[in-house]
Design a protein around this motif. Structure first.
Motif, short mmCIF file in Angstrom:
data_model
loop_
_atom_site.label_atom_id
_atom_site.label_comp_id
_atom_site.label_asym_id
_atom_site.label_seq_id
_atom_site.Cartn_x
_atom_site.Cartn_y
_atom_site.Cartn_z
N LEU A 60 -19.27 0.66 -27.65
CA LEU A 60 -19.80 2.03 -27.67
C LEU A 60 -19.72 2.67 -26.29
N MET A 61 -19.91 1.87 -25.27
CA MET A 61 -19.80 2.34 -23.88
C MET A 61 -18.70 1.52 -23.19
N PRO A 62 -17.42 1.82 -23.46
CA PRO A 62 -16.35 1.01 -22.87
C PRO A 62 -16.42 1.03 -21.35
N SER A 63 -16.02 -0.09 -20.74
CA SER A 63 -16.09 -0.15 -19.29
C SER A 63 -14.97 -1.03 -18.74
N LEU A 64 -14.62 -0.76 -17.51
CA LEU A 64 -13.64 -1.54 -16.79
C LEU A 64 -14.31 -2.81 -16.28
N GLN A 65 -13.67 -3.98 -16.49
CA GLN A 65 -14.23 -5.24 -16.01
C GLN A 65 -13.52 -5.74 -14.77
N ALA A 66 -12.19 -5.64 -14.76
CA ALA A 66 -11.40 -6.15 -13.63
C ALA A 66 -10.07 -5.43 -13.57
N TYR A 67 -9.46 -5.44 -12.39
CA TYR A 67 -8.15 -4.80 -12.21
C TYR A 67 -7.43 -5.49 -11.05
N SER A 68 -6.13 -5.37 -11.05
CA SER A 68 -5.35 -5.85 -9.91
C SER A 68 -4.02 -5.11 -9.85
N LEU A 69 -3.49 -5.02 -8.65
CA LEU A 69 -2.17 -4.46 -8.39
C LEU A 69 -1.53 -5.32 -7.31
N ASP A 70 -0.38 -5.87 -7.62
CA ASP A 70 0.42 -6.60 -6.63
C ASP A 70 1.72 -5.85 -6.48
N GLU A 71 2.10 -5.57 -5.24
CA GLU A 71 3.32 -4.81 -4.99
C GLU A 71 4.10 -5.42 -3.84
N SER A 72 5.40 -5.43 -4.00
CA SER A 72 6.28 -5.82 -2.90
C SER A 72 7.35 -4.74 -2.77
N GLN A 73 7.74 -4.49 -1.53
CA GLN A 73 8.75 -3.46 -1.28
C GLN A 73 9.68 -3.96 -0.19
N THR A 74 10.97 -3.79 -0.44
CA THR A 74 11.98 -4.15 0.53
C THR A 74 12.77 -2.89 0.86
N LEU A 75 12.79 -2.53 2.13
CA LEU A 75 13.55 -1.38 2.59
C LEU A 75 14.90 -1.84 3.12
N LEU A 76 15.88 -0.97 3.05
CA LEU A 76 17.20 -1.27 3.58
C LEU A 76 17.08 -1.64 5.05
N PHE A 77 17.70 -2.73 5.46
CA PHE A 77 17.68 -3.24 6.83
C PHE A 77 16.27 -3.56 7.33
N SER A 78 15.40 -4.00 6.43
CA SER A 78 14.03 -4.31 6.83
C SER A 78 13.53 -5.52 6.04
N ASN A 79 12.47 -6.11 6.53
CA ASN A 79 11.84 -7.23 5.82
C ASN A 79 11.05 -6.73 4.62
N SER A 80 10.79 -7.64 3.73
CA SER A 80 10.00 -7.33 2.55
C SER A 80 8.52 -7.25 2.94
N GLU A 81 7.82 -6.29 2.39
CA GLU A 81 6.38 -6.12 2.60
C GLU A 81 5.69 -6.35 1.26
N ARG A 82 4.55 -7.03 1.30
CA ARG A 82 3.82 -7.31 0.08
C ARG A 82 2.34 -7.00 0.30
#
Length: 108
Positions: free
Chosen positions: A77-99
């Motif tokens: 009746l009262m929906p709620s958020l319990q947990a969340y997560s976001l994992d991201e990695s990004q690799t740029l041209l001529f650069s190291n990967s960042e996470r």
């Protein structure tokens, strides 16, 4: 996936898990050009969201970004958020990967 622009881009598999919940798994078709590669919705017996997971991949000549999203909800009746997560990695041209990542758990 209820956006008209996404219709036909995903294969859909609907099953029921051991808890009797509906599991809707969307996988992007090989020839489709979509950032979202996979998404899974878990719904309770009344069709209310219990869990959501998605994998996103964005690539071009400058960078590659990969994201994993997760949401866990408490339906009712009262929906709620319990947990969340976001994992991201990004690799740029001529650069190291960042996470990086962020996760949280709602305490009431």
């Amino acid at each position: 996936m209820n956006k008209p622009a996404l219709l036909g881009l995903f294969d859909i598999e609907k099953t029921t898990n051991a808890q009797g919940q509906q599991v809707h798994h969307y996988t992007v078709k090989e020839d489709a050009d979509a950032i979202v590669k996979e998404a899974t919705y878990v719904l309770d017996a009344q069709g209310r969201l219990v869990q959501f997971e998605a994998t996103m991949l964005q690539k071009n000549f400058l960078f590659t970004t990969h994201k994993q999203l997760f949401i866990k909800a408490q339906p009712g009746l009262m929906p709620s958020l319990q947990a969340y997560s976001l994992d991201e990695s990004q690799t740029l041209l001529f650069s190291n990967s960042e996470r990086y990542g962020v996760q949280g758990q709602i305490v009431r």
